[in-house]
Motif scaffolding. Structure first.
Motif, short mmCIF file in Angstrom:
data_model
loop_
_atom_site.label_atom_id
_atom_site.label_comp_id
_atom_site.label_asym_id
_atom_site.label_seq_id
_atom_site.Cartn_x
_atom_site.Cartn_y
_atom_site.Cartn_z
N UNK A 111 0.83 -1.19 0.00
CA UNK A 111 0.00 0.00 0.00
C UNK A 111 0.87 1.26 0.00
N UNK A 112 1.96 1.22 0.77
CA UNK A 112 2.90 2.34 0.81
C UNK A 112 3.48 2.58 -0.58
N UNK A 113 3.87 1.52 -1.24
CA UNK A 113 4.44 1.64 -2.59
C UNK A 113 3.41 2.15 -3.58
N UNK A 114 2.14 1.75 -3.42
CA UNK A 114 1.08 2.24 -4.29
C UNK A 114 0.90 3.74 -4.12
N UNK A 115 1.01 4.22 -2.89
CA UNK A 115 0.91 5.66 -2.62
C UNK A 115 2.04 6.40 -3.33
N UNK A 116 3.23 5.90 -3.20
CA UNK A 116 4.39 6.55 -3.82
C UNK A 116 4.26 6.56 -5.35
N UNK A 117 3.84 5.45 -5.91
CA UNK A 117 3.69 5.36 -7.36
C UNK A 117 2.59 6.29 -7.87
N UNK A 118 1.54 6.44 -7.09
CA UNK A 118 0.40 7.27 -7.51
C UNK A 118 0.79 8.74 -7.70
N UNK A 119 1.75 9.20 -6.93
CA UNK A 119 2.10 10.62 -6.98
C UNK A 119 3.49 10.88 -7.55
N UNK A 120 4.12 9.89 -8.12
CA UNK A 120 5.48 10.04 -8.64
C UNK A 120 5.60 11.21 -9.61
N UNK A 121 4.64 11.36 -10.50
CA UNK A 121 4.72 12.45 -11.48
C UNK A 121 4.56 13.82 -10.81
N UNK A 122 3.80 13.88 -9.73
CA UNK A 122 3.61 15.15 -9.01
C UNK A 122 4.86 15.54 -8.22
N UNK A 123 5.60 14.54 -7.78
CA UNK A 123 6.80 14.79 -6.98
C UNK A 123 7.99 15.20 -7.83
N UNK A 124 7.95 14.87 -9.10
CA UNK A 124 9.09 15.11 -9.99
C UNK A 124 9.51 16.58 -10.03
N UNK A 125 8.56 17.48 -9.87
CA UNK A 125 8.87 18.91 -9.96
C UNK A 125 9.05 19.58 -8.61
N UNK A 126 9.07 18.79 -7.55
CA UNK A 126 9.21 19.35 -6.20
C UNK A 126 10.65 19.19 -5.70
N UNK A 127 11.08 20.13 -4.87
CA UNK A 127 12.40 19.98 -4.28
C UNK A 127 12.32 18.92 -3.19
N UNK A 128 13.43 18.28 -2.90
CA UNK A 128 13.47 17.20 -1.92
C UNK A 128 12.94 17.64 -0.56
N UNK A 129 13.22 18.86 -0.17
CA UNK A 129 12.77 19.37 1.12
C UNK A 129 11.26 19.55 1.23
N UNK A 130 10.60 19.65 0.08
CA UNK A 130 9.14 19.84 0.07
C UNK A 130 8.38 18.52 0.00
N UNK A 131 9.09 17.43 -0.23
CA UNK A 131 8.46 16.12 -0.38
C UNK A 131 8.33 15.46 1.00
N UNK A 132 7.12 14.98 1.35
CA UNK A 132 6.96 14.26 2.62
C UNK A 132 7.91 13.06 2.68
#
Length: 96
Positions: free
Chosen positions: A70-91
């Motif tokens: 389930x954790x991996x599904x969460x990460x995969x679901x938002x991978x494209x949204x995280x691509x443009x975020x700085x590391x410090x802004x990512x949970x």
């Protein structure tokens, strides 16, 4: 909409594809996360000051119930949204 609101909503929608409406009821148990429904449309808003902590708690809620997959599904679901975020802004729970 705050980017982390959008990320939380995307995570819930992905979980809904896997576990059905239970995804929304589990999300509503997360402190600092507000789920509202207008007709058939559901929206998510993070009300807490620490938005990243709320997203981490949402991911943890699903992982507690349904395991690491389930954790991996969460990460995969938002991978494209995280691509443009700085590391410090990512949970933390969504970092690779």
């Amino acid at each position: 909409m705050n980017p982390l609101d959008h990320i939380a909503e995307k995570i819930i929608q992905e979980q809904e594809l896997i576990i059905g409406p239970l995804a929304w009821s589990e999300a509503s148990k997360v402190s600092g996360l507000s789920v509202s429904e207008e007709g058939k449309t559901k929206t998510v808003h993070i009300e807490a000051i620490d938005h990243k902590a709320v997203v981490d708690a949402l991911v943890a809620q699903y992982e507690r119930l349904f395991g690491r997959a389930s954790h991996e599904a969460c990460r995969a679901a938002v991978a494209s949204l995280l691509a443009n975020m700085s590391l410090g802004d990512i949970p933390t729970s969504l970092r690779v």
